[in-house]
Design an enzyme around this catalytic site. Structure first.
Site, short mmCIF file in Angstrom:
data_model
loop_
_atom_site.label_atom_id
_atom_site.label_comp_id
_atom_site.label_asym_id
_atom_site.label_seq_id
_atom_site.Cartn_x
_atom_site.Cartn_y
_atom_site.Cartn_z
N GLU A 76 0.84 -1.21 0.00
CA GLU A 76 0.00 0.00 0.00
C GLU A 76 0.87 1.26 0.00
O GLU A 76 0.53 2.26 -0.64
CB GLU A 76 -0.92 0.02 1.23
N HIS A 114 -4.90 3.76 3.23
CA HIS A 114 -4.61 2.37 3.59
C HIS A 114 -3.21 2.21 4.19
O HIS A 114 -3.05 1.66 5.28
CB HIS A 114 -4.76 1.45 2.37
N GLU A 164 -7.50 -4.93 -7.45
CA GLU A 164 -8.40 -4.43 -6.41
C GLU A 164 -9.15 -5.59 -5.75
O GLU A 164 -9.32 -5.61 -4.54
CB GLU A 164 -9.39 -3.40 -6.98
N ASP A 196 -12.99 -0.49 0.81
CA ASP A 196 -12.55 0.43 -0.26
C ASP A 196 -12.14 -0.35 -1.50
O ASP A 196 -12.49 0.01 -2.63
CB ASP A 196 -11.31 1.23 0.19
N GLU A 197 -11.36 -1.39 -1.28
CA GLU A 197 -10.85 -2.18 -2.43
C GLU A 197 -12.02 -2.75 -3.23
O GLU A 197 -11.94 -2.82 -4.46
CB GLU A 197 -9.93 -3.32 -1.96
N HIS A 200 -13.39 -0.09 -5.40
CA HIS A 200 -12.46 0.16 -6.51
C HIS A 200 -12.54 -0.95 -7.56
O HIS A 200 -12.48 -0.69 -8.76
CB HIS A 200 -11.02 0.29 -5.99
FE LIG Z 1 -6.66 -0.81 -4.06
FE LIG Z 2 -5.31 -0.25 -1.01
#
Ligand SMILES: [Fe+2]
Ligand SMILES: [Fe+2]
Length: 330
Positions: A76, A114, A164, A196-197, A200
């Protein structure tokens, strides 16, 4: 017309929807979580007690777990590499602040939380050699990436869709493991990141889906190209002080496999999911070459599964400089 012009036209067409994409798939600053929400609050008198509790809970986590958490954090933390890579993709124009560069900046803004959250957690936990972690991060930024996508938006969006989802899976598994070791705050942090991933993933796979509708044959060829060359992980150049590139990444992935955080089977499952999401079996109007590319990707999961079954993961943990086995649980 030259191939790259069609790609540019497709990107310009999709660019008209950027604001909709940002609204739909990203969360505004005022509404989203920040690392501070998930960590001891340094403005409060209770800070020291909260840190003590964090450190006590951290003592329950075993060696392999720390290795995976460190590897995930460093991955990250190499975000500057990913942002600068994506800014170079055809159709993304930072100089003229076009829609796609806005997407990349907003995506980066979310992603930056992250590494920030995980880094602070690692630092406060007292269980890892932070200087070695920081050195590896700096090395990784120095070494960059080569993900085989060139500047091609189609290939890059296949890559980001895959990645992702891969990070969603791995952060979720780490969350589950943390919970099993009674570490609820860390589990929550990893779950928030995984969330979040997932958004995405939904965004990037939507971009690909839209491209399939506009330019099916070229999109199919790009997809099969990426799968033929294998999706390499963003931290594939990982290294520790005094070591060459290769060792650390291999041992990091062995550790992730051993813990079940990210496995060869996950790779196959992600591929199956993409095939379904993009309805690869029912795309029409393909050239002969693209038809062959479709056949290749459709047959790939079964092939990879056969190879995966023969893979042997070393049982012994590798001794990383990041984690001192003497200070963590065996
Ligand atoms: Fe990501
Ligand atoms: Fe990430």
């Amino acid at each position: 017309m030259a191939l790259h012009n069609v790609r540019l036209e497709v990107m310009q067409l999709l660019e008209k929807k950027i604001d909709m994409f940002v609204d739909k798939f990203l969360v505004p600053v005022e509404k989203t979580w920040q690392p501070t929400d998930l960590l001891p609050n340094s403005q409060q008198e209770t800070f020291m007690d909260e840190v003590t509790e964090l450190r006590e809970l951290a003592k329950e986590l075993p060696y392999d777990f720390w290795v995976v958490l460190v590897g995930d954090t460093i991955t990250e933390e190499a975000l500057p590499t990913y942002e600068s890579w994506l800014m170079e993709v055809e159709g993304v124009d930072q100089q003229n602040a076009n829609g796609w560069s806005k997407w990349i900046r907003h995506w980066t803004g979310e992603e930056n939380r992250h590494g920030d959250a995980l880094n602070k957690y690692l630092y406060l936990s007292g269980r890892v050699d932070m200087k070695e972690v920081e050195r590896t991060t700096q090395y990784l930024l120095n070494d960059g990436i080569d993900i085989g996508t060139q500047k091609d938006p189609y290939k890059n969006f296949v890559y980001t869709s895959f990645q992702e989802l891969a990070t969603n899976i791995s952060h979720n598994r780490v969350a589950k493991l943390a919970k099993e070791h009674s570490n609820k705050p860390l589990s929550r942090m990893c779950m928030m990141i995984a969330g979040d991933e997932m958004r995405h993933y939904t965004a990037y796979s939507e971009f690909v889906k839209e491209i399939f509708a506009l330019d099916p044959s070229e999109m199919m060829l790009a997809f099969s190209y990426m799968m033929k060359h294998k999706i390499v992980m963003p931290a594939h150049f990982l290294r520790e002080t005094g070591h060459k590139i290769g060792v650390a990444f291999e041992e990091f992935s062995n550790t992730a496999q051993r813990l079940g955080v990210y496995t060869a089977q996950d790779y196959v499952d992600i591929l199956r999911r993409l095939l379904k999401r993009w309805e690869i079996d029912s795309i029409t109007g393909l050239t002969d070459e693209a038809e062959r590319a479709r056949d290749f990707v459709m047959a790939l999961p079964a092939r990879l599964e056969r190879i995966g079954q023969r893979m042997v993961i070393p049982e012994e943990s590798y001794k990383f400089k990041w984690v001192n086995p003497a200070v963590v649980k065996g």
